[in-house]
Write a protein that holds these residues in place. Structure first.
Motif, PDB file in Angstrom:
ATOM      1  N   PHE A 149     -14.289  13.459   6.326  1.00 26.30           N
ATOM      2  CA  PHE A 149     -15.482  13.099   7.099  1.00 26.30           C
ATOM      3  C   PHE A 149     -16.317  14.331   7.431  1.00 26.30           C
ATOM      4  O   PHE A 149     -17.549  14.258   7.514  1.00 26.30           O
ATOM      5  CB  PHE A 149     -15.019  12.397   8.378  1.00 26.30           C
ATOM      6  CG  PHE A 149     -16.122  12.065   9.350  1.00 26.30           C
ATOM      7  CD1 PHE A 149     -16.856  10.902   9.217  1.00 26.30           C
ATOM      8  CD2 PHE A 149     -16.408  12.910  10.410  1.00 26.30           C
ATOM      9  CE1 PHE A 149     -17.863  10.598  10.115  1.00 26.30           C
ATOM     10  CE2 PHE A 149     -17.410  12.619  11.316  1.00 26.30           C
ATOM     11  CZ  PHE A 149     -18.141  11.451  11.166  1.00 26.30           C
ATOM     12  N   LYS A 186     -18.407  17.527   6.972  1.00 21.46           N
ATOM     13  CA  LYS A 186     -19.232  18.048   5.891  1.00 21.46           C
ATOM     14  C   LYS A 186     -19.383  19.555   6.080  1.00 21.46           C
ATOM     15  O   LYS A 186     -19.920  20.004   7.092  1.00 21.46           O
ATOM     16  CB  LYS A 186     -20.611  17.368   5.890  1.00 21.46           C
ATOM     17  CG  LYS A 186     -20.547  15.845   5.835  1.00 21.46           C
ATOM     18  CD  LYS A 186     -19.733  15.342   4.641  1.00 21.46           C
ATOM     19  CE  LYS A 186     -19.568  13.841   4.663  1.00 21.46           C
ATOM     20  NZ  LYS A 186     -18.657  13.362   3.605  1.00 21.46           N
ATOM     21  N   SER A 202     -25.761   8.334   4.279  1.00 21.33           N
ATOM     22  CA  SER A 202     -25.102   7.338   5.121  1.00 21.33           C
ATOM     23  C   SER A 202     -24.883   7.899   6.522  1.00 21.33           C
ATOM     24  O   SER A 202     -24.962   9.114   6.742  1.00 21.33           O
ATOM     25  CB  SER A 202     -23.751   6.941   4.522  1.00 21.33           C
ATOM     26  OG  SER A 202     -22.831   8.025   4.622  1.00 21.33           O
ATOM     27  N   ASN A 224     -22.093   8.169   8.090  1.00 26.37           N
ATOM     28  CA  ASN A 224     -20.952   9.089   8.070  1.00 26.37           C
ATOM     29  C   ASN A 224     -21.319  10.444   7.495  1.00 26.37           C
ATOM     30  O   ASN A 224     -20.843  11.484   7.963  1.00 26.37           O
ATOM     31  CB  ASN A 224     -19.805   8.481   7.267  1.00 26.37           C
ATOM     32  CG  ASN A 224     -19.070   7.398   8.035  1.00 26.37           C
ATOM     33  OD1 ASN A 224     -19.254   7.246   9.234  1.00 26.37           O
ATOM     34  ND2 ASN A 224     -18.246   6.631   7.345  1.00 26.37           N
ATOM     35  N   ASP A 225     -22.165  10.445   6.458  1.00 24.77           N
ATOM     36  CA  ASP A 225     -22.569  11.713   5.852  1.00 24.77           C
ATOM     37  C   ASP A 225     -23.385  12.560   6.819  1.00 24.77           C
ATOM     38  O   ASP A 225     -23.241  13.790   6.857  1.00 24.77           O
ATOM     39  CB  ASP A 225     -23.377  11.462   4.574  1.00 24.77           C
ATOM     40  CG  ASP A 225     -22.501  11.040   3.405  1.00 24.77           C
ATOM     41  OD1 ASP A 225     -21.294  11.330   3.450  1.00 24.77           O
ATOM     42  OD2 ASP A 225     -23.022  10.417   2.466  1.00 24.77           O
ATOM     43  N   GLY A 229     -21.055  13.682   9.863  1.00 31.93           N
ATOM     44  CA  GLY A 229     -20.029  14.639   9.451  1.00 31.93           C
ATOM     45  C   GLY A 229     -20.448  16.083   9.596  1.00 31.93           C
ATOM     46  O   GLY A 229     -19.603  16.985   9.625  1.00 31.93           O
ATOM     47  N   GLY A 233     -13.954  11.914  12.770  1.00 32.06           N
ATOM     48  CA  GLY A 233     -13.414  11.213  11.602  1.00 32.06           C
ATOM     49  C   GLY A 233     -11.958  11.552  11.360  1.00 32.06           C
ATOM     50  O   GLY A 233     -11.551  12.695  11.478  1.00 32.06           O
ATOM     51  N   LEU A 249     -21.136   2.435  16.619  1.00 26.46           N
ATOM     52  CA  LEU A 249     -20.635   2.673  15.269  1.00 26.46           C
ATOM     53  C   LEU A 249     -19.971   1.464  14.619  1.00 26.46           C
ATOM     54  O   LEU A 249     -19.597   1.521  13.458  1.00 26.46           O
ATOM     55  CB  LEU A 249     -19.630   3.840  15.296  1.00 26.46           C
ATOM     56  CG  LEU A 249     -20.233   5.180  15.733  1.00 26.46           C
ATOM     57  CD1 LEU A 249     -19.147   6.138  16.189  1.00 26.46           C
ATOM     58  CD2 LEU A 249     -21.034   5.798  14.600  1.00 26.46           C
TER      59      LEU A 249
END
Length: 547
Positions: A73, A75, A428, A430-431, A434, A440, A457
């Motif tokens: 999760f 990034k 997204s 999550n992207d 992150g 995550g 969420l």
């Protein structure tokens, strides 16, 4: 040798006299000796570096070293996640992270704790079982947090005061608290299994959503007789779950009055008639539930691949429009083709009038998620640092990110910005998140509540499904029991045989490979596996838990 020792004794005595004289001289303020502790201030002076309330936490910059679990999760580098810079500016505490991918954490954690080297100041997002907490606490590697929580963690202390079950869950058998937990109070997240039905299938067959197990059978039977996906094939799957057979048994168990203490203890609860602990897989109600599932399986109303089902297979079957009922964590697990066709169900009433929905998790999603080690020179500041995430502002930072970037607040309500909801680059949720937050993968030392997690969420269909089930969940939900180290080791040994046998016979009975005429044989086999000792350990630990 004796003369040498005698000389040393005389020199030592002379040095003591000189030391006393120097002490007298220092009373006059002249020729005062250099304080040998200046480079390592006593605890009182260390506390002066600490602000007891408010921010920053410390009056001078402080660096802590922490071992952490990273997940896909995140990034980029764990240390570069935006929330850390924001929190460092607020708290005055800088953290040097040793972030380890989740797949490697167990091995690396064991190396760190068992090789005798210098320990990190704390473990963050590192899941430790009650057994590990007890073991490493008794060895002195993890320090007790009881007094630190009392003095320096007002947010978590308030939670424990208002929720005695949380305090029970984090208190080990020796009376010490060695960790701060991941608390999950968001309703949908406490129910890992929701019951969804395809509303289009109900409409097409002119049926109502079932309210009893008998009605469930009737609806499944009807579903199996219709070409719901219009492909001229009899490939409909009336009932399935991406969580395997547990995803079927756990949502249905309560319809036979079983599991009245929640999901943390799926095999033990309290017999309402005797108020004694009972082993669920040996109960008559459990047999009747398996007979019901055998009926569904033998008539191909239950997925014939249920024992090997996973989320990928569920999505594949969902994409083909094959699924009528799906017992799952979220409606979107069925896949984007049909996720909006699903609606949630209430708990089903069983043949004996029971309407209990068993699989509710306690508020303590994980007991061990933040631990302070013996090598930490600033435990007070460390506890203040983590306690922030158990308060309102800290929860918002932990789960929603940076105000003005990932969310805004209006009329007291936080809402994600379009950067998150309608990302201009097509990323997204999550992207985007992150890059800003680290929740995550779970095991978060914070509180995942409805306000900053569930309502933000989790989708409307899943939240609605959870709200329909909550009124039927157990009145008392047990948290994890803190077995002593010896009992924990023993109970795991016993479980290895007992629960392996349960799972094996579960499959045998449901598929028809074992006859229910052999039920007494099945129950008697538990005694040879040590079920009596297993329940004695459970009873002993339950008595401590219940005090």
């Amino acid at each position: 040798m004796y003369k040498g020792k005698h000389a040393i004794s005389i020199i030592a005595a002379m040095m003591m006299v000189i030391s006393l004289l120097a002490g007298c001289a220092s009373n006059n303020g002249e020729n005062a000796p250099v304080d040998s502790s200046a480079s390592n201030p006593p605890q009182e002076e260390q506390k002066e570096l600490l602000n007891l309330t408010g921010m920053p936490i410390v009056n001078e910059p402080l660096t802590l070293k922490m071992f952490a679990t990273s997940s896909p999760f995140n990034k980029g580098e764990f240390k570069d996640v935006e929330m850390w810079e924001t929190y460092e500016q607020l708290s005055g505490v800088h953290v040097e992270w040793d972030a380890v991918p989740g797949a490697n954490v167990l091995e690396k954690k064991n190396l760190v704790l068992n090789t005798g080297g210098t320990l990190p100041d704390a473990f963050f997002k590192v899941d430790m079982s009650s057994l590990e907490l007890t073991r490493y606490g008794s060895q002195g590697l993890l320090i007790p947090l009881n007094d630190l929580i009392e003095k320096y963690a007002p947010n978590f202390k308030k939670i424990m005061d208002e929720n005695p079950d949380v305090k029970k869950a984090v208190t080990m058998a020796d009376g010490n608290i060695y960790s701060l937990p991941y608390l999950v109070t968001a309703t949908p997240s406490r129910l890992p299994y929701k019951m969804f039905v395809n509303q289009k299938w109900l409409d097409a067959t002119k049926l109502q959503a079932p309210t009893t197990t008998d009605e469930l059978y009737d609806v499944l039977k009807t579903f199996s007789d219709f070409d719901q996906n219009s492909n001229q094939k009899k490939d409909e799957i009336p009932l399935t779950s991406g969580h395997g057979i547990d995803g079927i048994i756990n949502p249905l168990k309560g319809a036979w009055g079983l599991g009245n203490k929640g999901l943390s203890h799926p095999n033990v609860d309290v017999d309402p008639a005797t108020q004694q602990l009972r082993f669920i897989p040996a109960e008559q109600g459990y047999k009747e539930m398996l007979q019901f599932l055998n009926k569904l399986y033998s008539e191909k109303l239950l997925d014939q691949e249920i024992f090997t089902m996973d989320l990928a297979k569920l999505a594949a079957k969902g994409a083909l429009g094959q699924v009528g009922f799906s017992f799952a964590t979220n409606n979107n697990l069925i896949g984007p083709e049909n996720e909006n066709d699903l609606v949630g169900l209430e708990a089903l009433k069983g043949p004996n009038g029971d309407k209990l929905y068993f699989p509710l998790n306690p508020n303590t999603g994980a007991v061990g998620t933040f631990m302070v080690t013996k090598d930490n020179k600033n435990p007070e500041a460390t506890i203040r640092w983590i306690d922030y995430f158990y308060g309102e502002e800290g929860q918002r930072l932990f789960f929603m990110g940076i105000e003005g970037e990932t969310y805004t607040v209006a009329d007291g309500k936080a809402t994600f910005t379009d950067l998150v909801k309608k990302n201009p680059d097509g990323l997204s949720l999550n992207d985007v998140l992150g890059k800003y937050v680290v929740w995550g993968g779970g095991s978060n030392p914070s509180v995942a509540g409805d306000k900053y997690f569930g309502d933000q969420l989790i989708g409307d269909i899943t939240r609605d499904a959870a709200s329909k089930l909550m009124p039927y969940t157990p009145e008392e939900v047990w948290g994890p029991f803190a077995f002593s180290e010896s009992d924990s080791t023993r109970i795991k040994t016993l479980e290895n045989d007992i629960l392996t046998y349960v799972k094996d016979m579960q499959a045998q009975f449901i598929t028809g490979h074992a006859s229910f005429d052999k039920w007494e044989e099945y129950v008697n086999a538990f005694n040879k596996m040590g079920l009596k000792e297993y329940m004695e350990i459970y009873n002993k630990t339950y008595e401590v838990y219940n005090k």
